[in-house]
Design an enzyme around this catalytic site. Structure first.
Site, mmCIF file in Angstrom:
data_model
loop_
_atom_site.group_PDB
_atom_site.id
_atom_site.type_symbol
_atom_site.label_atom_id
_atom_site.label_comp_id
_atom_site.label_asym_id
_atom_site.label_seq_id
_atom_site.Cartn_x
_atom_site.Cartn_y
_atom_site.Cartn_z
ATOM 1 N N ARG A 58 0.843 -1.200 0.000
ATOM 2 C CA ARG A 58 0.000 0.000 0.000
ATOM 3 C C ARG A 58 0.880 1.253 0.000
ATOM 4 O O ARG A 58 0.540 2.267 -0.582
ATOM 5 C CB ARG A 58 -0.963 0.001 1.203
ATOM 6 N N TYR A 68 -17.175 17.369 -14.510
ATOM 7 C CA TYR A 68 -17.497 15.947 -14.407
ATOM 8 C C TYR A 68 -18.497 15.697 -13.269
ATOM 9 O O TYR A 68 -18.290 16.140 -12.135
ATOM 10 C CB TYR A 68 -16.201 15.159 -14.180
ATOM 11 N N ASP A 117 -8.217 19.540 -13.430
ATOM 12 C CA ASP A 117 -8.564 18.220 -13.961
ATOM 13 C C ASP A 117 -8.239 18.259 -15.456
ATOM 14 O O ASP A 117 -8.934 18.907 -16.239
ATOM 15 C CB ASP A 117 -10.055 17.945 -13.711
HETATM 16 C C1 LIG Z 1 -13.844 9.988 -15.705
HETATM 17 C C2 LIG Z 1 -13.518 11.319 -15.184
HETATM 18 C C3 LIG Z 1 -13.226 11.522 -13.827
HETATM 19 C C4 LIG Z 1 -13.306 10.414 -12.802
HETATM 20 O O1 LIG Z 1 -12.356 9.423 -13.022
HETATM 21 P P1 LIG Z 1 -12.599 7.860 -12.676
HETATM 22 O O2 LIG Z 1 -11.330 7.241 -13.158
HETATM 23 O O3 LIG Z 1 -13.809 7.422 -13.395
HETATM 24 O O4 LIG Z 1 -12.769 7.781 -11.190
HETATM 25 C C5 LIG Z 1 -12.898 12.797 -13.422
HETATM 26 N N1 LIG Z 1 -12.858 13.828 -14.298
HETATM 27 C C6 LIG Z 1 -13.129 13.670 -15.609
HETATM 28 C C7 LIG Z 1 -13.080 14.847 -16.517
HETATM 29 C C8 LIG Z 1 -13.472 12.419 -16.087
HETATM 30 O O5 LIG Z 1 -13.776 12.274 -17.383
#
Ligand SMILES: *Cc1c(COP(=O)(O)O)cnc(C)c1O
Length: 389
Positions: free
Chosen positions: A56, A108, A180
């Site tokens: 971990r 998202y 993001d």
């Molecule tokens: C899919 C996505 C997430 C979340 O990611 P997961 O791997 O599904 O947990 C966050 N931000 C964006 C823009 C995404 O497309």
């Protein structure tokens, strides 16, 4: 020349993607990073070990991938998580009750759900604003704001936020900026270069690229921030398994080739859709008449393969008919894989956002989202043409 030497110098993305994290295995010389499928590591005497105690906290396959994540985002450090939302979760756990997060109002759905349904009850305050105008962030920020969270291009309306402008505001106010970067991928945009403190990716999407893994990552420059987030990663335990790390390492090797084709196909399809008489509006960051086109052009190296559109007939039934009529575009959530997907945000990826909130932010019930894959563009256009009718 060892791969480590190869990646220490300033290389272009294609070279970095192939070599990042790919140190030959010290015990065998294995060119590919082995999948260290183990939970623990033997110690010679108590406390005397080779830097690996328990998986971990440390795993060589994950460490190789984390090095690759850092290199491809031009950051000093990176951490891998068991999903994109687990990576987001770790960032919010840096905060204390009473701290405020300013977040984009068009992002998202799972991020919105995590913020409002999980973290609000722990006393973290979330304020959602339109971040495509940096002045809104400057007006909203206060002493209690500890983090600004943006997504650009946004999902699913492809709105563009000026990362450098927001970074100047967060720096002046002593607060963190996390971007993001899932939709752009590191090939098209590097937020750390523009002043962001943390880059988050759902590695499930373009980084893996083959729709076969769920994973997330964080990349940062600051060592203290890395140490705080590493503490959260090992204390909360949302780490990816070694096989998943291997798959994402493999995916990264072709990121540049895949992104080039995603961009080419995206451009062809976006322009074709725009000319289609049954299509009312197309959302794609590469249109020159878009509101923030000049910002997109300056902060991105291409416009990607994510496209949303609305039909002239705005009924949900008509959208659902098109969504159910494609053959090459599979009806599924997710994005960023080699194969094309079609999705209905209102009932699928964004169903966790209350309808009135969605409509207020411009996400109509009839909106259709495409993740354009790397198939032949003409075949994809024929498929859409038959479906739209
Ligand atoms: C899919 C996505 C997430 C979340 O990611 P997961 O791997 O599904 O947990 C966050 N931000 C964006 C823009 C995404 O497309």
């Amino acid at each position: 020349m060892s791969s480590n030497n190869a990646t220490n110098k300033k290389f272009k993305p294609a070279t970095i993607y192939i070599h990042a994290g790919m140190e030959p295995d010290p015990s065998t010389g294995s060119v590919m990073v082995p999948i260290y499928q183990t939970s623990t590591f033997v110690q010679e005497s108590p406390g005397n070990h080779k830097g690996y105690e328990y998986a971990r906290s440390q795993n060589p396959t994950r460490f190789a991938l984390e090095e690759a994540f850092a290199k491809i985002e031009n950051g000093n450090h990176a951490l891998a998580f068991s999903s994109g939302v687990a990576a987001t979760d770790a960032v919010i756990k840096l905060l204390q009750p009473g701290d405020e997060v300013i977040a984009a109002n068009d992002m998202y759905g799972g991020t919105y759900r995590l913020f409002t349904k999980v973290f609000e009850k722990f006393g973290i305050i979330f304020t959602f604003i339109d971040t495509t105008n940096a002045d809104n962030v400057a007006k909203a920020i206060s002493a209690k704001t500890k983090l600004v969270w943006v997504e650009t291009p946004t999902n699913p309306l492809m709105n563009i936020t000026d990362i450098a402008a927001i970074a100047a505001i967060t720096k002046a106010n002593n607060c963190l900026l996390c971007v993001d970067n899932t939709f752009a991928s590191p090939y098209l945009q590097n937020p750390l270069n523009l002043g962001a403190d943390i880059v988050m990716h759902s590695a499930t999407k373009y980084l893996s690229g083959h729709s076969d893994v769920i994973q997330g990552c964080l990349v940062m420059n600051d060592k203290h921030l890395r140490d705080d987030l590493y503490f959260i990663q090992k204390s909360c335990g949302a780490v990816p398994g070694p096989l998943d790390c291997f798959l994402v390492l493999r995916g990264i090797k072709t990121l540049h080739l895949r992104m080039q084709r995603h961009c080419e196909n995206g451009e062809k399809i976006a322009h074709w859709l725009r000319k289609h008489p049954k299509v009312k509006q197309v959302y794609w960051p590469g249109f020159e008449d878009n509101k923030n086109y000049s910002i997109a052009k300056s902060q991105m190296n291409g416009f990607g393969g994510m496209i949303s559109f609305e039909l002239v007939n705005e009924s949900v039934e008509e959208a659902k008919r098109v969504l159910s009529s494609t053959h090459l575009f599979s009806l599924a959530e997710s994005l960023g894989g080699v194969e094309s997907l079609i999705n209905h945000p209102a009932s699928m990826t964004h169903a966790s956002i209350p309808r009135e909130e969605r409509i207020k932010n411009g996400l109509s019930d009839g909106l259709i989202r495409l993740s354009v894959g790397i198939e032949d563009a003409d075949d994809l256009i024929n498929d859409l043409d038959k479906a739209i009718g």
